[in-house]
Design a protein around this motif. Structure first.
Motif, mmCIF file in Angstrom:
data_model
loop_
_atom_site.group_PDB
_atom_site.id
_atom_site.type_symbol
_atom_site.label_atom_id
_atom_site.label_comp_id
_atom_site.label_asym_id
_atom_site.label_seq_id
_atom_site.Cartn_x
_atom_site.Cartn_y
_atom_site.Cartn_z
ATOM 1 N N VAL A 1 0.832 -1.206 0.000
ATOM 2 C CA VAL A 1 0.000 0.000 0.000
ATOM 3 C C VAL A 1 0.870 1.261 0.000
ATOM 4 C CG1 VAL A 1 -1.647 1.328 1.392
ATOM 5 C CG2 VAL A 1 -1.985 -1.121 1.065
ATOM 6 N N SER A 2 2.000 1.215 0.684
ATOM 7 C CA SER A 2 2.862 2.396 0.768
ATOM 8 C C SER A 2 3.612 2.671 -0.533
ATOM 9 C CB SER A 2 3.892 2.222 1.889
ATOM 10 O OG SER A 2 4.891 1.296 1.504
ATOM 11 N N ARG A 3 3.678 1.673 -1.384
ATOM 12 C CA ARG A 3 4.401 1.777 -2.664
ATOM 13 C C ARG A 3 5.898 2.044 -2.459
ATOM 14 N NH1 ARG A 3 -0.289 5.193 -5.404
ATOM 15 N NH2 ARG A 3 -1.664 3.471 -5.872
ATOM 16 N N GLU A 4 6.388 1.707 -1.276
ATOM 17 C CA GLU A 4 7.819 1.812 -1.008
ATOM 18 C C GLU A 4 8.505 0.665 -1.736
ATOM 19 O OE1 GLU A 4 9.971 1.689 3.028
ATOM 20 O OE2 GLU A 4 8.439 3.223 3.252
ATOM 21 N N ALA A 5 9.641 0.929 -2.305
ATOM 22 C CA ALA A 5 10.351 -0.107 -3.046
ATOM 23 C C ALA A 5 10.981 -1.109 -2.088
ATOM 24 C CB ALA A 5 11.430 0.529 -3.912
ATOM 25 N N LEU A 6 10.879 -2.382 -2.440
ATOM 26 C CA LEU A 6 11.494 -3.433 -1.646
ATOM 27 C C LEU A 6 12.864 -3.787 -2.186
ATOM 28 C CD1 LEU A 6 11.210 -5.412 0.685
ATOM 29 C CD2 LEU A 6 10.142 -7.016 -0.880
ATOM 30 N N GLY A 7 13.173 -3.330 -3.393
ATOM 31 C CA GLY A 7 14.418 -3.706 -4.041
ATOM 32 C C GLY A 7 15.647 -3.329 -3.229
ATOM 33 N N MET A 8 16.300 -4.336 -2.687
ATOM 34 C CA MET A 8 17.546 -4.120 -1.964
ATOM 35 C C MET A 8 18.592 -5.029 -2.597
ATOM 36 S SD MET A 8 16.253 -3.910 1.974
ATOM 37 C CE MET A 8 17.835 -3.436 2.589
ATOM 38 N N SER A 9 19.711 -4.471 -2.902
ATOM 39 C CA SER A 9 20.765 -5.265 -3.529
ATOM 40 C C SER A 9 21.551 -6.042 -2.476
ATOM 41 C CB SER A 9 21.716 -4.351 -4.308
ATOM 42 O OG SER A 9 22.441 -3.548 -3.397
ATOM 43 N N ALA A 10 22.297 -7.022 -2.923
ATOM 44 C CA ALA A 10 23.145 -7.804 -2.014
ATOM 45 C C ALA A 10 24.187 -6.902 -1.362
ATOM 46 C CB ALA A 10 23.806 -8.942 -2.768
ATOM 47 N N VAL A 11 24.638 -5.893 -2.099
ATOM 48 C CA VAL A 11 25.622 -4.951 -1.555
ATOM 49 C C VAL A 11 25.008 -4.177 -0.386
ATOM 50 C CG1 VAL A 11 26.992 -2.895 -2.070
ATOM 51 C CG2 VAL A 11 26.821 -4.735 -3.751
ATOM 52 N N THR A 12 23.761 -3.740 -0.564
ATOM 53 C CA THR A 12 23.077 -3.010 0.501
ATOM 54 C C THR A 12 22.907 -3.902 1.722
ATOM 55 O OG1 THR A 12 21.872 -1.698 -1.129
ATOM 56 C CG2 THR A 12 20.999 -1.723 1.096
#
Length: 156
Positions: free
Chosen positions: A52-63
């Motif tokens: 609902v928040s439309r926040e991105a979940l994309g997190m890289s392995a580096v992060t």
């Protein structure tokens, strides 16, 4: 500023309500089973809120690798909090439980401030001691009243 105060009060209310609901569930199905379902339902709602928040979940392995290992212990600590709350909530009043939890949080906050900021707030120490004194005084009054009620019941 007032909105942040209201949100903080709402967060405090939600903690007491959640603790009571979780404790009732644990009494019916068991402490660890109640904790398990608390986190399963929490995971589902977290997923819904994330979508609902439309926040991105994309997190890289580096992060993920750049985050210190201990930063991932919040979930494990949360499980310990829920298990302990499920165990203790039915045994003492919500008022005393809330005050005792506050004292524990205050103590740990002072310790963390000491080790991270290398200073201790005298005001926080005095405030904590005042709360502890008030709690002790209230416990003594409650105990005295229990003794009086018990002695009156024996007379009857």
């Amino acid at each position: 500023m007032i909105i942040y105060i209201l949100i903080s009060v709402a967060a405090g209310v939600s903690v007491v309500v959640a603790r009571t609901i979780n404790s009732n569930l644990a009494n019916r199905i068991g402490t660890f089973q109640g904790t398990f379902f608390n986190y399963v339902v929490g995971l589902i709602f977290s997923g819904i809120f994330l979508m609902v928040s439309r926040e991105a979940l994309g997190m890289s392995a580096v992060t993920l690798k750049s985050i210190p290992w201990w930063a991932y212990l919040g979930g494990a600590t949360g499980v310990v909090v829920v298990v302990l709350s499920n165990y203790i909530t039915p045994k003492i009043s919500a008022f005393y439980l809330t005050l005792l939890l506050f004292l524990g949080q205050l103590l740990v906050g002072i310790v963390i401030d000491y080790f991270t900021l290398e200073k201790v707030s005298v005001g926080k120490l005095i405030g904590g001691l005042l709360v502890l004194g008030g709690l002790t005084y209230n416990l003594m009054i409650d105990k005295r009243q229990e003794i009086q009620v018990a002695s009156e019941e024996e007379k009857i």
